[in-house]
Design a protein around this motif. Structure first.
Motif, PDB file in Angstrom:
ATOM      1  N   GLN A 171      50.456  66.654  36.699  1.00 23.40           N
ATOM      2  CA  GLN A 171      50.315  65.831  37.484  1.00 23.40           C
ATOM      3  C   GLN A 171      51.797  65.252  37.677  1.00 23.40           C
ATOM      4  O   GLN A 171      52.414  64.950  38.890  1.00 23.40           O
ATOM      5  CB  GLN A 171      49.721  64.618  36.810  1.00 23.40           C
ATOM      6  CG  GLN A 171      49.632  63.130  37.112  1.00 23.40           C
ATOM      7  CD  GLN A 171      49.427  62.806  38.464  1.00 23.40           C
ATOM      8  OE1 GLN A 171      48.144  63.791  38.799  1.00 23.40           O
ATOM      9  NE2 GLN A 171      48.646  62.307  39.909  1.00 23.40           N
ATOM     10  N   GLU A 172      53.086  65.138  36.696  1.00 24.33           N
ATOM     11  CA  GLU A 172      53.970  64.828  37.283  1.00 24.33           C
ATOM     12  C   GLU A 172      54.857  66.131  37.500  1.00 24.33           C
ATOM     13  O   GLU A 172      56.082  65.987  38.584  1.00 24.33           O
ATOM     14  CB  GLU A 172      54.724  65.191  35.552  1.00 24.33           C
ATOM     15  CG  GLU A 172      54.725  64.352  34.285  1.00 24.33           C
ATOM     16  CD  GLU A 172      55.694  64.526  33.915  1.00 24.33           C
ATOM     17  OE1 GLU A 172      57.633  64.516  34.125  1.00 24.33           O
ATOM     18  OE2 GLU A 172      55.669  64.027  32.492  1.00 24.33           O
ATOM     19  N   LEU A 173      54.296  67.988  37.770  1.00 21.20           N
ATOM     20  CA  LEU A 173      54.220  68.701  39.005  1.00 21.20           C
ATOM     21  C   LEU A 173      54.047  68.351  40.503  1.00 21.20           C
ATOM     22  O   LEU A 173      54.449  69.427  41.650  1.00 21.20           O
ATOM     23  CB  LEU A 173      54.192  70.106  37.793  1.00 21.20           C
ATOM     24  CG  LEU A 173      54.633  70.659  36.556  1.00 21.20           C
ATOM     25  CD1 LEU A 173      54.192  71.551  36.660  1.00 21.20           C
ATOM     26  CD2 LEU A 173      56.356  70.192  36.662  1.00 21.20           C
ATOM     27  N   LEU A 174      53.321  67.919  40.961  1.00 24.68           N
ATOM     28  CA  LEU A 174      52.481  67.333  41.745  1.00 24.68           C
ATOM     29  C   LEU A 174      53.986  67.095  42.365  1.00 24.68           C
ATOM     30  O   LEU A 174      53.887  66.661  43.828  1.00 24.68           O
ATOM     31  CB  LEU A 174      51.469  66.165  41.459  1.00 24.68           C
ATOM     32  CG  LEU A 174      50.474  66.351  40.860  1.00 24.68           C
ATOM     33  CD1 LEU A 174      49.050  65.404  41.422  1.00 24.68           C
ATOM     34  CD2 LEU A 174      50.121  68.189  41.909  1.00 24.68           C
ATOM     35  N   SER A 175      54.583  66.671  42.045  1.00 25.20           N
ATOM     36  CA  SER A 175      56.012  66.212  43.117  1.00 25.20           C
ATOM     37  C   SER A 175      56.619  67.038  43.639  1.00 25.20           C
ATOM     38  O   SER A 175      57.692  66.965  44.797  1.00 25.20           O
ATOM     39  CB  SER A 175      56.668  65.462  42.707  1.00 25.20           C
ATOM     40  OG  SER A 175      57.594  66.115  41.188  1.00 25.20           O
ATOM     41  N   LEU A 176      56.468  68.583  43.283  1.00 24.37           N
ATOM     42  CA  LEU A 176      57.179  69.576  43.796  1.00 24.37           C
ATOM     43  C   LEU A 176      56.062  70.646  44.615  1.00 24.37           C
ATOM     44  O   LEU A 176      54.954  70.291  44.602  1.00 24.37           O
ATOM     45  CB  LEU A 176      57.190  70.776  42.426  1.00 24.37           C
ATOM     46  CG  LEU A 176      58.285  70.305  41.393  1.00 24.37           C
ATOM     47  CD1 LEU A 176      58.088  71.427  40.061  1.00 24.37           C
ATOM     48  CD2 LEU A 176      59.907  69.674  41.814  1.00 24.37           C
ATOM     49  N   PRO A 177      56.366  71.362  45.352  1.00 28.13           N
ATOM     50  CA  PRO A 177      56.104  72.088  46.335  1.00 28.13           C
ATOM     51  C   PRO A 177      54.853  73.274  45.255  1.00 28.13           C
ATOM     52  O   PRO A 177      54.938  73.574  44.106  1.00 28.13           O
ATOM     53  CB  PRO A 177      57.201  73.151  46.673  1.00 28.13           C
ATOM     54  CG  PRO A 177      58.095  72.177  46.978  1.00 28.13           C
ATOM     55  CD  PRO A 177      58.105  71.809  45.401  1.00 28.13           C
ATOM     56  N   LYS A 178      53.885  73.407  45.865  1.00 22.07           N
ATOM     57  CA  LYS A 178      52.538  74.074  45.498  1.00 22.07           C
ATOM     58  C   LYS A 178      53.528  75.098  44.476  1.00 22.07           C
ATOM     59  O   LYS A 178      53.192  75.429  42.845  1.00 22.07           O
ATOM     60  CB  LYS A 178      51.769  74.692  45.685  1.00 22.07           C
ATOM     61  CG  LYS A 178      50.309  74.616  45.023  1.00 22.07           C
ATOM     62  CD  LYS A 178      48.966  75.043  45.693  1.00 22.07           C
ATOM     63  CE  LYS A 178      48.329  75.266  45.152  1.00 22.07           C
ATOM     64  NZ  LYS A 178      48.631  76.581  44.355  1.00 22.07           N
TER      65      LYS A 178
END
Length: 283
Positions: A21-28
């Protein structure tokens, strides 16, 4: 920093859903790359801390503004005994989230840096009251360790005496708490009590998180023979037995030969000697 090789079976989907969920702020594509490196950190951190540290540095370079990445980098550095670096990463993660869960491990980093007094100060800080039960037990373990660092064995023992230690129920922290208490008692020369608590630690250590069974066996005077050493000794004994058998066979053969010579008629024996002598002369 160059990328490190990652097995094809590591997809990144293995990470905890909260981290994902935290990584959703990054490009896929970037998120997937970071996730795969974090999976490698988790895979290696127990068996190969330095390897885990390498992958954590790659993830940190890719996504230093993600709290989960800073936390993973902290634990990888902590496992590699890079306590100053670990403490910096834990502090960064805490600033990002405001979470106090890392408080005990941050205090233990202070111990690793040779500052047990600072760890004790943290054990008495208001943040401890915000920890869950597992965190509070962890903080107690760190505080007891700090007392031992300072040579205060009796104080360490008292620090570990708690309702959690006395409880008959088995929790994830029970084995480690009982083990620490037994170890402190043993260091203080209270051997009988230490043996009792090592035995209790064994009872509660369902996943083998401690070496309590080995410590208990040591106190009971039980010695474990290494399997390789045992094989070597067995081979040596077998060789000795074989050598002895061969020696006995040679002795028997010689005895039989002598006996055979005695049984020969005198004339035959003389004839044999002549033939042997003649042969030698021809040569």
């Amino acid at each position: 920093m160059k990328r490190l090789p990652i097995p094809e079976d590591v997809t990144g989907d293995e990470i905890d859903k909260d981290v994902r969920q935290e990584l959703l702020s990054l490009p896929k594509t970037l998120a997937d790359d970071v996730a795969r490196n974090l999976v490698m950190v988790a895979r290696l951190i127990d068996e190969d801390p330095e390897g885990a540290y390498g992958y954590s540095r790659v993830a940190l370079r890719l996504a230093s503004r993600v709290a989960a990445v800073r936390e993973a980098a902290g634990f990888a550095a902590y496992a590699s005994q890079k306590y100053s670096e670990a403490l910096a990463e834990f502090r960064a993660a805490r600033r990002m989230t405001g979470n106090v869960d890392l408080w005990p491990v941050m205090a233990d980093c202070e111990r690793g840096l040779g500052r047990p007094e600072k760890a004790l100060d943290m054990a008495g800080a208001p943040e401890v009251h915000k920890l869950d039960k597992a965190g509070q037990v962890e903080m107690r373990l760190v505080a007891a360790g700090a007392r031992r660092d300072m040579g205060q064995l009796d104080a360490a023992i008292v620090t570990l005496q708690s309702p959690e230690l006395a409880s008959s129920s088995v929790q994830p922290w029970t084995a480690r708490l009982r083990y620490a208490y037994a170890d402190a008692l043993l260091a203080a020369g209270r051997v009988d009590e230490a043996r009792e608590w090592f035995a209790k630690a064994v009872e509660s250590d369902r996943d083998g998180s401690t070496d309590a069974s080995d410590r208990l066996a040591e106190l009971d005077g039980v010695e474990f023979l290494d399997a390789l050493d045992a094989d070597d000794e067995t081979e040596t004994e077998t060789d000795d037995e074989t050598d002895g058998t061969e020696a006995e066979s040679d002795d028997v053969a010689e005895a039989d030969a002598d006996a055979g010579a005695e049984d020969l008629p005198k004339e035959t024996a003389a004839d044999t000697s002549d033939e042997d002598g003649a042969g030698t002369e021809r040569d």
